[in-house]
Design an enzyme around this catalytic site. Structure first.
Site, PDB file in Angstrom:
ATOM      1  N   ASN A   1      47.543 -54.969 -13.606  1.00 59.89           N
ATOM      2  CA  ASN A   1      48.740 -54.491 -13.295  1.00 59.89           C
ATOM      3  C   ASN A   1      49.662 -54.189 -14.510  1.00 59.89           C
ATOM      4  O   ASN A   1      50.180 -54.951 -14.966  1.00 59.89           O
ATOM      5  CB  ASN A   1      49.409 -55.717 -12.597  1.00 59.89           C
ATOM      6  CG  ASN A   1      50.905 -55.651 -12.269  1.00 59.89           C
ATOM      7  OD1 ASN A   1      51.450 -54.365 -12.187  1.00 59.89           O
ATOM      8  ND2 ASN A   1      51.540 -56.721 -11.872  1.00 59.89           N
ATOM      9  N   TRP A   2      50.010 -52.821 -14.412  1.00 57.14           N
ATOM     10  CA  TRP A   2      50.647 -52.465 -15.799  1.00 57.14           C
ATOM     11  C   TRP A   2      52.344 -52.534 -15.371  1.00 57.14           C
ATOM     12  O   TRP A   2      53.040 -52.386 -16.441  1.00 57.14           O
ATOM     13  CB  TRP A   2      50.440 -51.203 -16.160  1.00 57.14           C
ATOM     14  CG  TRP A   2      49.030 -50.555 -16.754  1.00 57.14           C
ATOM     15  CD1 TRP A   2      48.035 -51.664 -16.980  1.00 57.14           C
ATOM     16  CD2 TRP A   2      48.771 -49.403 -17.435  1.00 57.14           C
ATOM     17  NE1 TRP A   2      47.188 -51.257 -17.800  1.00 57.14           N
ATOM     18  CE2 TRP A   2      47.364 -49.896 -17.979  1.00 57.14           C
ATOM     19  CE3 TRP A   2      49.152 -48.244 -17.547  1.00 57.14           C
ATOM     20  CZ2 TRP A   2      46.675 -48.862 -18.735  1.00 57.14           C
ATOM     21  CZ3 TRP A   2      48.350 -47.334 -18.369  1.00 57.14           C
ATOM     22  CH2 TRP A   2      47.290 -47.398 -18.971  1.00 57.14           C
TER      23      TRP A   2
ATOM     24  N   GLU B   1      57.445 -60.645  -8.802  1.00 51.76           N
ATOM     25  CA  GLU B   1      58.641 -59.922  -9.409  1.00 51.76           C
ATOM     26  C   GLU B   1      59.208 -58.998  -8.222  1.00 51.76           C
ATOM     27  O   GLU B   1      60.185 -58.742  -8.314  1.00 51.76           O
ATOM     28  CB  GLU B   1      58.090 -58.789 -10.664  1.00 51.76           C
ATOM     29  CG  GLU B   1      58.003 -59.891 -11.607  1.00 51.76           C
ATOM     30  CD  GLU B   1      56.966 -59.424 -12.816  1.00 51.76           C
ATOM     31  OE1 GLU B   1      56.483 -58.180 -12.631  1.00 51.76           O
ATOM     32  OE2 GLU B   1      56.303 -60.287 -13.612  1.00 51.76           O
TER      33      GLU B   1
ATOM     34  N   SER C   1      49.238 -65.255 -17.258  1.00 52.71           N
ATOM     35  CA  SER C   1      48.929 -65.315 -18.585  1.00 52.71           C
ATOM     36  C   SER C   1      47.450 -65.471 -18.667  1.00 52.71           C
ATOM     37  O   SER C   1      46.976 -66.102 -19.605  1.00 52.71           O
ATOM     38  CB  SER C   1      49.626 -66.679 -19.059  1.00 52.71           C
ATOM     39  OG  SER C   1      50.890 -66.447 -19.121  1.00 52.71           O
TER      40      SER C   1
ATOM     41  N   GLY D   1      48.483 -59.119 -15.979  1.00 55.75           N
ATOM     42  CA  GLY D   1      49.581 -58.357 -16.499  1.00 55.75           C
ATOM     43  C   GLY D   1      49.560 -57.753 -17.987  1.00 55.75           C
ATOM     44  O   GLY D   1      48.922 -56.934 -18.272  1.00 55.75           O
ATOM     45  N   GLY D   2      50.241 -58.709 -18.616  1.00 50.88           N
ATOM     46  CA  GLY D   2      50.466 -58.003 -20.263  1.00 50.88           C
ATOM     47  C   GLY D   2      49.199 -57.706 -20.753  1.00 50.88           C
ATOM     48  O   GLY D   2      49.002 -56.858 -21.566  1.00 50.88           O
TER      49      GLY D   2
END
Ligand code: PEP
Length: 251
Positions: free
Chosen positions: A12-13, A101, A213, A234-235
């Site tokens: 997920n960018w 989010e 994470s 994500g990251g």
């Protein structure tokens, strides 16, 4: 990891990535092509502006493209929103709905998430429905109740193992570098599978991803947990060199 469920490693960018970022995606596609028959599905959900370009770049590879959110309606006066049909039209095959989010920043309720998931199914996309407790809810020992409520009330009508994926993402683990213990992850995933059993005829085949994470250094341990069928990342999905080692735990 289960024998009967093919893992899905999804990136997920979020709101990251200009056209230049597709270089990272081209590298991911190149790495994926080095594997003849990858044993897992690979998905990247870029910002909507890059879906079409990246779907073109992914052609001929095993990497799929998805959206990060969609509106419940097929079209209409909803300035700034994107319909599931538009994601499909741009070359997407999946859509994340109910990311924490979105639930927090846009006040999305379970009913809204369910309507969006149903829109994804209507458009022929696989819905990735996110659920997860906040830190306060975990500390108040309400995790399983919150998860039950989110699963029951966010699951789209007509959900099957083929068109719906659940992502368990503890809100306090997203982007924080903190992760639950494998035992905690196992407990929540077993609970989700039990809930799905009361809601779906083919619940045993539904993929339940862990997100929060995930990185190269902890992915193998998390992916080895019973009832974890992949990851939502994500990251660590933004750079091919970070994402690929996570894929490799399941490939
Ligand atoms: C996410 O946003 O879905 C996520 C899991 O983020 P991160 O991997 O950065 O914690």
């Amino acid at each position: 990891m289960s024998q009967q469920r093919r893992p899905l490693i999804a990136g997920n960018w979020k709101m990251n990535g200009l056209a230049a970022a597709t270089g990272e995606f081209i590298e991911l596609v190149r790495l994926s092509k080095e594997k003849d028959n990858p044993a897992c599905d690979i998905l990247i959900c870029p910002p909507a502006t890059l879906i079409s370009k990246m779907a073109d770049l992914a052609k001929g590879s095993s990497v799929a493209i998805g959206g990060q959110d969609c509106h419940a309606a097929e079209s209409g006066a909803h300035t700034g929103d994107i319909a599931a049909e538009m994601i499909k039209d741009a070359g997407g095959s999946h859509c994340i709905v109910g990311h924490s989010e979105r639930r927090a920043d846009h006040n999305e309720s379970n009913a809204t998430v369910k309507a969006k998931a149903e829109a994804a199914l209507r458009a022929g996309l696989v819905a990735i429905v996110c659920v997860g407790e906040t830190l306060a809810e975990r500390e108040a020992d309400r995790t399983l109740d919150i998860i039950s409520d989110q699963v029951k009330n966010s699951l789209p009508a007509g959900a099957t193992a083929a068109n719906t994926v659940i992502a368990y993402e503890p809100v306090w683990a997203i982007g924080t570098g903190k992760t639950p213990t494998p035992l905690d992850v196992a407990a929540v995933h077993a609970h989700i599978r039990k809930e799905l059993g009361t809601l779906m005829h083919d619940s045993a085949a539904v993929r339940v991803l862990y997100g929060g994470s995930v990185k190269g250094s902890n992915a193998a341990e998390l992916m080895a947990v019973e009832n974890v069928d992949g990851a939502l990342v994500g990251g660590a999905s933004l750079k091919a060199a970070d994402f690929w080692p996570i894929v490799e735990t399941s490939i």
